[in-house]
Design an enzyme around this catalytic site. Structure first.
Site, PDB file in Angstrom:
ATOM      1  N   HIS A  95       0.856  -1.193   0.000  1.00  0.00           N
ATOM      2  CA  HIS A  95       0.000   0.000   0.000  1.00  0.00           C
ATOM      3  C   HIS A  95       0.892   1.243   0.000  1.00  0.00           C
ATOM      4  O   HIS A  95       1.916   1.281   0.689  1.00  0.00           O
ATOM      5  CB  HIS A  95      -0.911  -0.009   1.231  1.00  0.00           C
ATOM      6  CG  HIS A  95      -2.029   0.981   1.125  1.00  0.00           C
ATOM      7  ND1 HIS A  95      -1.831   2.328   1.293  1.00  0.00           N
ATOM      8  CD2 HIS A  95      -3.338   0.820   0.833  1.00  0.00           C
ATOM      9  CE1 HIS A  95      -2.983   2.953   1.121  1.00  0.00           C
ATOM     10  NE2 HIS A  95      -3.920   2.062   0.845  1.00  0.00           N
ATOM     11  N   GLU A 174      -4.312   1.458  -7.636  1.00  0.00           N
ATOM     12  CA  GLU A 174      -4.580   2.558  -6.709  1.00  0.00           C
ATOM     13  C   GLU A 174      -3.734   3.777  -7.071  1.00  0.00           C
ATOM     14  O   GLU A 174      -2.561   3.854  -6.663  1.00  0.00           O
ATOM     15  CB  GLU A 174      -4.199   2.140  -5.293  1.00  0.00           C
ATOM     16  CG  GLU A 174      -5.148   1.185  -4.659  1.00  0.00           C
ATOM     17  CD  GLU A 174      -5.353   1.517  -3.193  1.00  0.00           C
ATOM     18  OE1 GLU A 174      -6.504   1.590  -2.772  1.00  0.00           O
ATOM     19  OE2 GLU A 174      -4.360   1.722  -2.477  1.00  0.00           O
TER      20      GLU A 174
HETATM   21  P1  PGA Z   1      -9.401   5.845   0.273  1.00  0.00           P
HETATM   22  O1  PGA Z   1      -8.277   4.755   0.518  1.00  0.00           O
HETATM   23  O2  PGA Z   1     -10.659   5.113  -0.113  1.00  0.00           O
HETATM   24  O3  PGA Z   1      -9.509   6.568   1.576  1.00  0.00           O
HETATM   25  O4  PGA Z   1      -8.930   6.712  -0.835  1.00  0.00           O
HETATM   26  C1  PGA Z   1      -8.071   3.731  -0.365  1.00  0.00           C
HETATM   27  C2  PGA Z   1      -7.010   2.823   0.169  1.00  0.00           C
HETATM   28  O5  PGA Z   1      -7.089   2.268   1.242  1.00  0.00           O
HETATM   29  O6  PGA Z   1      -6.022   2.655  -0.457  1.00  0.00           O
END
Ligand code: PGA
Length: 261
Positions: A95, A174
């Site tokens: 992440h 992401e």
């Molecule tokens: P978010 O986080 O939905 O707050 O943008 C996404 C994630 O955990 O990566």
């Protein structure tokens, strides 16, 4: 194929009382939600036991990180065996918040994926570009380079055999600039980048794996945009961060997904 809904609690909530209130919201929408989707919750490790106790078995349990050894002494770390013993199935790896705040390297990410695969845990690998590209239909060179590099490092020395029925790996696209910002990537741009990830997978692991490996979108998913992302046949689900631990937003998401509007 059922779509995946992954709820990443990050460093929330602050105590067990709040955790139980939150889990009640999830429980309240089960079974409606679990019959339509594959739902996994990723609470902080300290809450895993409580989450397991309070949730129906249809919810999948996930962890936000894992150590890469089972036997080495490393103060503060949680091993694959410990997570196995709690019934954890999915592990978020790589992440961007961990890459940023804990200086997690590509090498560590690679070790963690190997540790998962060797211990029957499903790695949920996060990849994404730092800055938003200019053209929504055509990922720019920098974006391609960043994502391909992350994939190259993450899968170094890893072999994946076509899974029998299910799958033993997942990827989440992401975009770093969209995480926690309230602004998500455009659907078309997400589709273009996910197509790029599938292309990389087909070159590295072959067509069958590229076709079947679930690729999700994550980054400011909320009740207003979730249906759009889930409506795309190229996107196998979503990773939801901040909205996971906001009871009002969470209820709105579930309402969106369980009513036919
Ligand atoms: P978010 O986080 O939905 O707050 O943008 C996404 C994630 O955990 O990566």
């Amino acid at each position: 194929m059922k779509k995946y809904l992954l709820f990443n609690f990050k460093t929330n909530p602050s105590n067990v009382i709040q955790l139980k209130q939150l889990l009640k919201v999830f429980q309240g929408y089960s079974p409606k939600i679990t019959e339509k989707f594959k739902v996994a919750l990723f609470p902080p490790d300290i809450y895993l036991t409580e989450a397991k106790k309070n949730l129906k078995a249809k919810f999948i349990l996930g962890a936000q990180d894992v150590f890469w050894f089972n036997k080495i002494q490393a103060t503060g770390e949680i091993t694959p065996l410990m997570l196995n013993s709690l019934g954890v199935q999915y592990i978020i790896i790589g992440h961007s918040e961990r890459r940023r705040y804990l200086e997690e390297t590509d090498e560590m990410i690679n070790w963690k994926i190997k540790a998962c695969l060797n211990n029957k845990l499903i790695p949920v690998l996060c990849v994404g570009e730092q800055e938003k590209g200019k053209n929504e239909l055509m990922p720019d060179f920098r974006t391609k380079q960043e994502i391909f590099e992350q994939l190259n490092y993450a899968f170094r020395g890893i072999k994946i055999n076509p899974p029998a029925g299910g799958t033993n790996l997942m990827i989440v696209y992401e975009p770093v600039w969209a995480i926690g910002k309230g602004v998500s990537q455009d659907l078309k741009a997400s589709q273009a980048i996910i197509a790029l990830i599938r292309f990389w997978l087909s070159r590295r692991f072959g067509e069958a794996i590229a076709k079947h490996l679930p690729i999700l979108y994550g980054g400011s998913v909320n009740h207003q945009n979730i249906k759009e992302f889930l409506s795309s046949k190229d996107i196998n689900g979503v990773l939801i961060g901040s909205a996971s631990t906001n009871k009002i937003e969470l209820s709105k998401i579930f309402k969106q997904l369980t009513t036919n509007n």
